[in-house]
Each structure stands twice: as C-alpha cells, then as structure tokens.
Design a protein around this motif. Structure first.
Motif, PDB file in Angstrom:
ATOM      1  N   UNK A   1      -4.670   3.836  11.189  1.00 47.73           N
ATOM      2  CA  UNK A   1      -4.948   2.944  10.259  1.00 47.73           C
ATOM      3  C   UNK A   1      -5.410   3.297   9.117  1.00 47.73           C
ATOM      4  N   UNK A   2      -6.851   3.952   9.820  1.00 49.68           N
ATOM      5  CA  UNK A   2      -7.803   5.279   8.928  1.00 49.68           C
ATOM      6  C   UNK A   2      -7.395   7.061   9.022  1.00 49.68           C
TER       7      UNK A   2
ATOM      8  N   UNK B   1      -0.111   5.617   5.930  1.00 48.29           N
ATOM      9  CA  UNK B   1       0.274   4.299   5.788  1.00 48.29           C
ATOM     10  C   UNK B   1      -0.247   3.679   4.609  1.00 48.29           C
ATOM     11  N   UNK B   2       0.683   3.137   4.153  1.00 46.39           N
ATOM     12  CA  UNK B   2       0.046   2.176   2.548  1.00 46.39           C
ATOM     13  C   UNK B   2      -0.503   1.129   3.008  1.00 46.39           C
ATOM     14  N   UNK B   3      -1.501   1.041   1.862  1.00 46.13           N
ATOM     15  CA  UNK B   3      -2.667   0.481   2.001  1.00 46.13           C
ATOM     16  C   UNK B   3      -2.709  -0.948   2.607  1.00 46.13           C
ATOM     17  N   UNK B   4      -1.967  -2.141   2.284  1.00 42.13           N
ATOM     18  CA  UNK B   4      -1.931  -3.131   2.952  1.00 42.13           C
ATOM     19  C   UNK B   4      -1.321  -3.502   4.081  1.00 42.13           C
TER      20      UNK B   4
ATOM     21  N   UNK C   1      -5.552  -2.424  10.195  1.00 45.95           N
ATOM     22  CA  UNK C   1      -6.871  -2.364  11.248  1.00 45.95           C
ATOM     23  C   UNK C   1      -7.928  -3.614  11.264  1.00 45.95           C
ATOM     24  N   UNK C   2      -7.460  -4.800  10.865  1.00 44.54           N
ATOM     25  CA  UNK C   2      -7.867  -6.100  10.913  1.00 44.54           C
ATOM     26  C   UNK C   2      -7.417  -6.295  12.049  1.00 44.54           C
TER      27      UNK C   2
ATOM     28  N   UNK D   1       5.110  -4.090  13.079  1.00 47.27           N
ATOM     29  CA  UNK D   1       5.184  -4.627  11.010  1.00 47.27           C
ATOM     30  C   UNK D   1       4.883  -2.403  10.582  1.00 47.27           C
ATOM     31  N   UNK D   2       4.062  -2.084  11.159  1.00 50.79           N
ATOM     32  CA  UNK D   2       3.183  -0.821  10.991  1.00 50.79           C
ATOM     33  C   UNK D   2       4.418   0.099  11.524  1.00 50.79           C
TER      34      UNK D   2
END
Length: 183
Positions: free
Chosen positions: A58-59, A63-66, A72-73, A102-103
């Motif tokens: 995630x960091x 990947x795109x921001x959303x 990350x959440x 999803x990612x």
C-alpha cells in the motif's frame, strides 16, 4: 497365604499399569498442547507478516490512492485485531484477504510485474499469503489432534486436561489472490 499374595501382586500390577497409562497419556496431551501453542504463535507471526507485506504494498506508490487506502486500512485492522483468534480477529483477516483480492487484479499484477520494485513487493505478499495458509492448516491440524485425544474416556474421567479450555480451529478466508501466483 500364597493366594492372597498373588492377589496383592495382581492388584499392584494393575495399579502400576494404570498409573503408567495415565502418566503416558497426560504427557502426550501436554506435548500436544505445547505443539498447539507453537502453531498458534507461528500463525500469529505469519498473520503479522502478511499484514506488514500488505502495508508495504500500500505504501509502495505502485497502486492508485483509493486502493492503497483500502489495503492499508485492512492491514491496520489486521495488526490491531485482538490476538485471541476470536470472531473479531477472523473478520479482520477476512477483510485483509478481500482487500488483497481487490487490490491485486490481473491488470495490476501485470503492471507490478513490469517493475523490479513491483516484483519484489508481489513476491513478499505472495510468500506471506502462502505462509499464512500453511500456518493456519498446521494449527487446525494440531487442534484436531488435541480434540481427538481429549475425547478419550481416561482423559475426561481423570481430568487430565485440567482446566485448559477446549481449543478451536481458526476459520477465515486465507486464499491468496489467484493472479498472484508466479508466472
């Protein structure tokens, strides 16, 4: 007199055999509980590593921001979930699995594989997911073994398990995203 002595020796023999059996069974049960503790600790470590790999993905900026935020959440939820492997922990792990699904769509995985950083991050996430699957299966096998032994009449009758609660399997979706498999 010799008949009484024969009966005494017979009773003593039976008592010694019964004591040996109970001692052996208690030691076996203890070894199974130690194994169970080890598999649970290994599962906890693997779950933390999977969440850390998801945070790393995630960091990474790949990947795109959303998607990064969702991942990350979910990873944070997994890391903050109670370690008792109750319903709350299982829900957090399910959420992380769904977020990874999803990612890591086929297009995203193909794009990530085109860069060295992406390949490295994918390898870490894939390895962590595989290790979680193995650790959960080993733990559930250990739980099955303990439960099978604790159902025996001698263990129940003589309370050889003491006040140790009956272990339960850990059930959550631990499947790695299908597109994550190596090319």
């Amino acid at each position: 007199m010799s008949e009484v002595l024969s009966w005494v020796f017979a009773v003593l023999f039976v008592l010694v055999v019964a004591a040996w059996y109970l001692s052996y069974t208690a030691a076996r049960l203890d070894r199974l509980h130690v194994r169970l503790s080890g598999t649970l600790a290994a599962l906890d470590a693997r779950l933390v590593r999977r969440a850390e790999a998801a945070v790393e993905l995630a960091n990474s900026g790949l990947l795109d921001g959303a998607t990064s935020l969702i991942l990350a959440n979910a990873a944070a939820g997994s890391l903050e979930a109670p370690a008792d492997h109750g319903e709350e922990r299982e829900l957090a792990e399910n959420d992380l699995t769904e977020a990874l699904d999803l990612a890591l769509t086929p297009d995203v995985v193909a794009e990530l594989r085109s860069t060295p950083l992406g390949q490295d991050v994918l390898a870490r996430v894939g390895s962590a997911c595989t290790r979680v699957q193995l650790a959960r299966r080993f733990h559930n096998d250990a739980v099955t073994d303990v439960r099978r032994v604790r159902r025996k009449w001698a263990i129940r009758l003589f309370h050889l398990a003491g006040h140790t609660p009956m272990p339960h399997t850990v059930e959550f979706n631990d499947e790695a995203p299908e597109h994550l498999t190596p090319v």
